[in-house]
Design a protein around this motif. Structure first.
Motif, PDB file in Angstrom:
ATOM      1  N   GLY A  30       1.490  -1.369   0.013  1.00  0.00           N
ATOM      2  CA  GLY A  30       0.068   0.095   0.086  1.00  0.00           C
ATOM      3  C   GLY A  30       0.869   1.041   0.619  1.00  0.00           C
ATOM      4  O   GLY A  30       0.805   2.126   0.624  1.00  0.00           O
ATOM      5  N   THR A  31       0.953   1.670  -1.651  1.00  0.00           N
ATOM      6  CA  THR A  31       2.345   2.333  -1.576  1.00  0.00           C
ATOM      7  C   THR A  31       1.508   3.918  -1.912  1.00  0.00           C
ATOM      8  O   THR A  31       0.864   3.177  -2.891  1.00  0.00           O
ATOM      9  CB  THR A  31       3.957   2.900  -1.588  1.00  0.00           C
ATOM     10  OG1 THR A  31       3.192   1.631  -2.708  1.00  0.00           O
ATOM     11  CG2 THR A  31       4.282   1.339  -0.794  1.00  0.00           C
ATOM     12  N   ALA A  32       2.069   4.973  -2.426  1.00  0.00           N
ATOM     13  CA  ALA A  32       2.120   5.934  -3.281  1.00  0.00           C
ATOM     14  C   ALA A  32       2.710   7.439  -3.492  1.00  0.00           C
ATOM     15  O   ALA A  32       3.357   7.167  -3.185  1.00  0.00           O
ATOM     16  CB  ALA A  32       0.368   6.816  -2.728  1.00  0.00           C
ATOM     17  N   ARG A  33       2.550   7.628  -4.763  1.00  0.00           N
ATOM     18  CA  ARG A  33       3.487   8.885  -4.513  1.00  0.00           C
ATOM     19  C   ARG A  33       2.034  10.354  -3.873  1.00  0.00           C
ATOM     20  O   ARG A  33       1.208   9.759  -4.516  1.00  0.00           O
ATOM     21  CB  ARG A  33       3.449   9.187  -5.928  1.00  0.00           C
ATOM     22  CG  ARG A  33       5.072   8.326  -6.880  1.00  0.00           C
ATOM     23  CD  ARG A  33       6.210   8.562  -6.403  1.00  0.00           C
ATOM     24  NE  ARG A  33       6.838   7.668  -6.885  1.00  0.00           N
ATOM     25  CZ  ARG A  33       8.283   7.367  -5.749  1.00  0.00           C
ATOM     26  NH1 ARG A  33       8.540   8.251  -5.165  1.00  0.00           N
ATOM     27  NH2 ARG A  33       8.888   6.563  -6.315  1.00  0.00           N
ATOM     28  N   ASP A  34       2.710  11.200  -3.761  1.00  0.00           N
ATOM     29  CA  ASP A  34       2.473  12.245  -3.157  1.00  0.00           C
ATOM     30  C   ASP A  34       2.410  13.899  -3.868  1.00  0.00           C
ATOM     31  O   ASP A  34       3.274  13.185  -4.842  1.00  0.00           O
ATOM     32  CB  ASP A  34       2.598  13.287  -1.541  1.00  0.00           C
ATOM     33  CG  ASP A  34       3.887  13.675  -1.497  1.00  0.00           C
ATOM     34  OD1 ASP A  34       4.753  13.625  -2.247  1.00  0.00           O
ATOM     35  OD2 ASP A  34       4.240  13.694  -0.399  1.00  0.00           O
ATOM     36  N   ALA A  35       1.863  14.473  -3.887  1.00  0.00           N
ATOM     37  CA  ALA A  35       2.126  16.135  -4.532  1.00  0.00           C
ATOM     38  C   ALA A  35       3.175  16.418  -5.339  1.00  0.00           C
ATOM     39  O   ALA A  35       3.409  16.487  -6.139  1.00  0.00           O
ATOM     40  CB  ALA A  35       1.050  17.454  -4.418  1.00  0.00           C
ATOM     41  N   GLU A  36       3.827  16.060  -4.270  1.00  0.00           N
ATOM     42  CA  GLU A  36       5.773  16.200  -4.166  1.00  0.00           C
ATOM     43  C   GLU A  36       6.300  15.476  -5.333  1.00  0.00           C
ATOM     44  O   GLU A  36       7.397  15.400  -5.429  1.00  0.00           O
ATOM     45  CB  GLU A  36       6.431  16.857  -2.813  1.00  0.00           C
ATOM     46  CG  GLU A  36       5.821  18.395  -3.543  1.00  0.00           C
ATOM     47  CD  GLU A  36       4.822  17.752  -2.061  1.00  0.00           C
ATOM     48  OE1 GLU A  36       4.591  17.552  -1.081  1.00  0.00           O
ATOM     49  OE2 GLU A  36       3.579  18.925  -2.158  1.00  0.00           O
ATOM     50  N   GLY A  37       5.623  13.538  -4.872  1.00  0.00           N
ATOM     51  CA  GLY A  37       6.401  12.974  -5.815  1.00  0.00           C
ATOM     52  C   GLY A  37       6.690  12.114  -5.223  1.00  0.00           C
ATOM     53  O   GLY A  37       6.895  11.132  -5.395  1.00  0.00           O
TER      54      GLY A  37
END
Ligand code: AMP
Ligand code: GLY
Length: 431
Positions: free
Chosen positions: A366-373
């Motif tokens: 369960g990972t993702a990139r935030d707005a800053e990558g």
């Protein structure tokens, strides 16, 4: 071959990692995938329940093989939809996936075919569930019929817990229609083991045995989870017992499903309790386990593209699967608050350092990139730190060493994966 994997967790990352190693692979897609999978496959922004859109996509790129990870799209009929359009897919149709989707169906199926499982009764309301529980005597096991994200099983030890469980199922209706019917069953005692096989509708190719750790806390304390760690070999199932399971559980299950016009293609998973009277089936799943799949794929030597393509459209080649002699272990890093209310959005670091350790692979769950990558946590189970080693002790030592390298102050992990097995079976190895 062009291959599409459906799912976006650690199991699907491991599937993509293994498929990538095949010389038969040309293009690899994953829907929806995750940032880790995005490093080795093209991500398709479709969720796993969008079965018509997934079929449209698969048809548009003329995919040669689709592999389904999670249960939900199987019970929604993804395989039926793909087959209707002439698309090859490795996974069971909706009717066969009912072996996981309905516990009532699974228990009655096992009774019809003489497959060893705990004694049970089906209850349709609160009064009949209470009466059945009293007939078995406490402690007893209550299971919601339908899918409940691993939370639909309760093991009340006394009258107060029984009443609380009945209130949960019938009063509060916590699981909605999934608990319209309950399985009430005898409580078994023993060591649990996961036995998974590839099935082509007629034949089974067993994977090595694996052990997973479902409870959140050390010493099997705390709530049930999707799985906090795994290893293979399981360390609790010898070759003779594994053969018994193959002959008395896996083959009759496949034959029974075929006979009932529900031929099963895909990963067939039996969760077993090794009781003093012999192995008993606790549950079937219609998919590869997560995180069992991660450790099994680390050990599998055969070409996965070739195997699954054969299983999807035809029959497996004769023979047995080959596994590396080395052991494999997986430690799950979960979010604080998991499984009830995982806290997400926390930055994750140190993955490259963890991965650089000998024998280590880090799969994203369960990972993702935030707005800053930046890489952040985005689910309950976040990372699977896996390692191979000459034996279980070395695999576990490497996995725990690498887990320490992951920079994430909030990470929740069990410290005792494999410990009891190593203590009890020091020096013994199995395949
Ligand atoms: P299931 O989803 O049916 O596998 O149940 C989840 C967990 O509950 C299992 O992994 C076991 O730890 C436990 N469990 C289920 N059925 C039984 C049983 N009949 N006796 C003891 N424990 C059980
Ligand atoms: N690890 C248990 C499961 O996949 O259901």
């Amino acid at each position: 071959m062009r291959v599409l994997v459906v799912g976006g967790g650690g199991r699907e990352h491991a599937l993509c990692w293994k498929l990538r190693q095949s010389p038969r692979l040309e293009e690899l897609y994953c829907a929806p995938g995750n940032p880790g999978i995005g490093e080795i496959a093209d991500l398709v922004p479709r969720s796993v329940d969008e079965i018509h859109e997934l079929a449209d996509f698969a048809a548009s790129i003329r995919v040669d093989l689709t592999v389904v990870g999670p249960e939900l799209p199987l019970s929604l009929g993804l395989v039926d939809e793909f087959e209707k359009r002439g698309l090859a897919v490795f996974g069971p149709r909706r009717a066969a996936a009912e072996i996981e989707g309905s516990k009532v169906f699974a228990k009655e199926f096992m009774a019809r075919h003489g497959i060893p499982t705990a004694a049970f009764e089906i209850a349709h309301d609160e009064a009949s569930a209470r009466a059945a529980a009293r007939r078995f005597g406490l402690p007893v096991v209550l299971k919601a019929d339908g899918l409940a994200a691993g939370k639909g099983v309760v093991l009340p030890a006394d009258e107060a817990e029984l009443e609380a469980a009945l209130a949960l199922f019938f009063g509060e209706r916590r699981f909605g229609n999934a608990a319209d019917r309950l399985v009430v069953e005898e409580r078994l005692v023993g060591e649990e083991v996961s036995f998974i096989a590839l099935a082509d509708g007629e034949n089974v190719l067993p994977l090595a045995a694996a052990k997973d750790y479902k409870r959140l806390g050390d010493g099997d304390s705390g709530p049930n989870t999707g799985g906090m760690g795994a290893h293979s070999p399981a360390g609790v199932l010898g070759a003779e017992a594994a053969n018994w399971v193959l002959e008395h559980v896996m083959r009759p299950t496949l034959a029974g499903l075929a006979q009932e016009n529900r031929p099963f293609r895909g990963f067939l998973y039996a969760g077993l309790m090794l009781t003093p009277e012999g192995p008993r089936v606790l549950e079937f799943n219609a998919r590869l386990g997560d995180p069992e799949g991660q450790v099994l794929l680390l050990r599998l030597e055969d070409d996965l593209v070739e195997l699954l393509a054969a299983g999807a459209t035809d029959r497996f080649p004769a023979g047995r699967l080959r596994f590396r002699k080395e052991a494999a272990a997986c430690v799950v890093l979960a979010s604080p608050g998991y499984p009830d209310q995982p806290l997400c959005g926390e930055p994750l670091g140190g993955l490259d350092a963890a991965r650089a350790e000998e024998g280590v692979e880090v799969f994203h769950a369960g990972t993702a990139r935030d707005a800053e990558g930046r890489l952040v946590s985005a689910g309950g189970r976040v990372l699977n730190v896996c390692a191979t080693g000459a034996g279980l002790a070395e695999a576990l030592r490497r996995a725990y060493g690498a887990a320490q390298r992951v920079e994430w102050p909030g990470k929740v992990l069990r410290r005792d994966i494999g410990r009891r097995v190593l203590g009890a079976h020091a020096g013994q190895e199995e395949s």
